[in-house]
Design a protein around this motif. Structure first.
Motif, PDB file in Angstrom:
ATOM      1  N   ASP A 133      23.054  18.804  33.874  1.00 23.90           N
ATOM      2  CA  ASP A 133      22.137  18.009  33.034  1.00 23.90           C
ATOM      3  C   ASP A 133      22.308  16.738  32.369  1.00 23.90           C
ATOM      4  N   ASP A 134      22.922  16.046  33.394  1.00 29.89           N
ATOM      5  CA  ASP A 134      23.358  14.664  33.184  1.00 29.89           C
ATOM      6  C   ASP A 134      23.233  13.745  34.453  1.00 29.89           C
ATOM      7  N   ALA A 135      22.532  12.786  34.395  1.00 37.04           N
ATOM      8  CA  ALA A 135      22.381  11.726  35.491  1.00 37.04           C
ATOM      9  C   ALA A 135      23.011  10.363  35.197  1.00 37.04           C
ATOM     10  N   SER A 136      23.495  10.164  34.066  1.00 39.23           N
ATOM     11  CA  SER A 136      23.858   8.877  33.603  1.00 39.23           C
ATOM     12  C   SER A 136      25.203   8.435  33.881  1.00 39.23           C
ATOM     13  N   THR A 138      27.727   8.143  37.259  1.00 41.79           N
ATOM     14  CA  THR A 138      27.709   8.237  38.545  1.00 41.79           C
ATOM     15  C   THR A 138      28.900   7.826  39.216  1.00 41.79           C
ATOM     16  N   ASN A 144      25.426  14.786  40.356  1.00 47.65           N
ATOM     17  CA  ASN A 144      24.684  15.044  39.072  1.00 47.65           C
ATOM     18  C   ASN A 144      23.664  16.033  39.328  1.00 47.65           C
ATOM     19  N   VAL A 146      20.514  17.954  38.048  1.00 48.44           N
ATOM     20  CA  VAL A 146      19.318  17.714  36.862  1.00 48.44           C
ATOM     21  C   VAL A 146      18.185  18.464  37.267  1.00 48.44           C
ATOM     22  N   SER A 288      22.323  26.144  41.771  1.00 51.04           N
ATOM     23  CA  SER A 288      22.719  24.558  41.974  1.00 51.04           C
ATOM     24  C   SER A 288      24.343  24.998  41.736  1.00 51.04           C
ATOM     25  N   GLY A 304      25.707  11.873  43.801  1.00 51.56           N
ATOM     26  CA  GLY A 304      24.492  11.471  43.333  1.00 51.56           C
ATOM     27  C   GLY A 304      23.610  12.654  42.693  1.00 51.56           C
ATOM     28  N   GLU A 305      22.345  12.131  42.440  1.00 51.30           N
ATOM     29  CA  GLU A 305      21.354  13.123  41.811  1.00 51.30           C
ATOM     30  C   GLU A 305      20.710  14.121  42.812  1.00 51.30           C
ATOM     31  N   ARG A 307      18.169  17.168  42.405  1.00 52.89           N
ATOM     32  CA  ARG A 307      17.195  17.395  41.207  1.00 52.89           C
ATOM     33  C   ARG A 307      16.483  18.717  41.685  1.00 52.89           C
TER      34      ARG A 307
END
Length: 352
Positions: A133-136, A138, A144, A146, A288, A304-305, A307
């Protein structure tokens, strides 16, 4: 044999001592070197969010992923519980101890771990750190994880608008943060697009830096009672452990609940109220967590992200309650909305 070690960490020393004990009675050294991890992911650790394991929601979904990795990947897991009123420094100490103990990956459950992972991850470049729940924050060794919570919440709004008889539905958010506002935004939009005459009554339990709204069921119960008093006959709670209090109040009033994160109809701790849980907005936190552990074990760690949305069934609506699945008109409307979100006909807002 059960191979998950559960600890509660308070400070560096207690964390290190707790981590030295495994479920099988073995010991593991706490080397300060960043090369102490098992690169194939033989050991993995989860640091839980506010409320800890047993919240019947977010943390329990992460735990399910760890259990699956234990069974299918022969992973040895360690769980770290949060402490009341802890600071970012406490989280830094916890993650550092988990990394030094050789766990790989180390997974922080919830956005509250972002500042700690930002500090700890660079010190252990050979260990993968996951944050849900965070992508801020890196980094090359940060995954991350999300979700498009607003998309699943939109479907919940469609269902609520179809089911309500009073034309009033409620939304309870645990803590007023950008993440929880995504849940509200999707829900409100789904309701409005389905029936503009339906009123949504939103309420947040606490404001940052007070995060009791994720952990205190009494707050959820009081909020739900207030919404029932205003005529709501469907209440969607996105409040972690506090949501269990809302579910209790709504159930006792004979109205409909919409759960969150896990399929709360199936949660043992909520079995007394399950018939009132129409559906739940699910986030595939279980998969996940499992996928991240597997990626490390396979030598191709995620970074990285990463999703998860409706298009990957990363979010959605649970179909466990037979009463819900028998509502053919409601299910048809939900299925139509899902298809239109995936094909781009509907764009769901992420802010109210």
């Amino acid at each position: 044999m059960r191979r998950i070690t559960r600890i509660a960490t308070v400070g560096v020393m207690s964390a290190a001592l707790a981590l030295s004990v495994t479920a099988c009675g073995e010991t593991s050294s706490s080397s300060s070197s960043d090369t102490s991890s098992d690169s194939k992911g033989g050991k993995t650790a989860i640091a839980y969010d506010i409320g800890g394991r047993g919240d019947q929601s977010f943390n329990d979904a992460a735990y399910a992923g760890l259990v699956r990795a234990q069974k299918e990947l022969d992973a040895k897991g360690t769980e770290a519980e949060p402490s009341d009123g802890e600071s970012d420094a406490d989280k830094v100490q916890r993650l550092t101890a988990l990394a030094r103990a050789g766990n790989n990956p180390v997974i922080g459950v919830g956005f509250a771990y972002a500042p700690a992972i930002k500090k700890v991850a660079p010190k252990f470049p050979k260990i993968t750190f996951g944050i849900i729940d965070d992508a801020s924050v890196t980094g090359d060794n940060i995954a991350n994880i999300v979700f498009n919570e607003e998309q699943g919440s939109y479907l919940a709004g469609v269902a609520a608008a179809k089911v309500t008889k009073t034309k009033t539905v409620g939304f309870i958010g645990g803590v007023e943060t950008p993440l929880i506002k995504k849940f509200e935004a999707g829900f409100v939009q789904g309701v409005a697009d389905t029936d503009p005459k339906v009123k949504v009554v939103p309420q947040y339990l606490t404001q940052p830096p007070n995060f009791d709204g994720f952990s205190k069921p009494d707050l959820g119960k009081a909020a739900a009672q207030g919404q029932l008093d205003k005529g709501a006959d469907v209440v969607y709670s996105a409040a972690g452990l506090a949501g269990s209090g809302a579910i209790e109040a709504v159930s006792k009033a004979g109205k409909w609940n919409i759960g969150v994160d896990s399929d709360q109809y199936k949660q043992e701790g909520l079995s007394a109220y399950k018939e009132s849980i129409l559906t739940s907005v699910t986030k595939d936190v279980e998969d996940s967590v499992f996928n991240l552990i597997k990626s490390v074990k396979d030598g191709k760690p995620e970074s990285g992200e990463v999703r998860y949305g409706l298009d990957k069934d990363g979010v959605g609506l649970a179909m466990s309650n037979p009463a819900f699945t028998k509502m053919t008109e409601v299910i048809a409307a939900v299925d139509k909305a899902k298809k239109e979100i995936i094909d781009g006909t509907i764009t769901v807002k992420s802010t109210p």
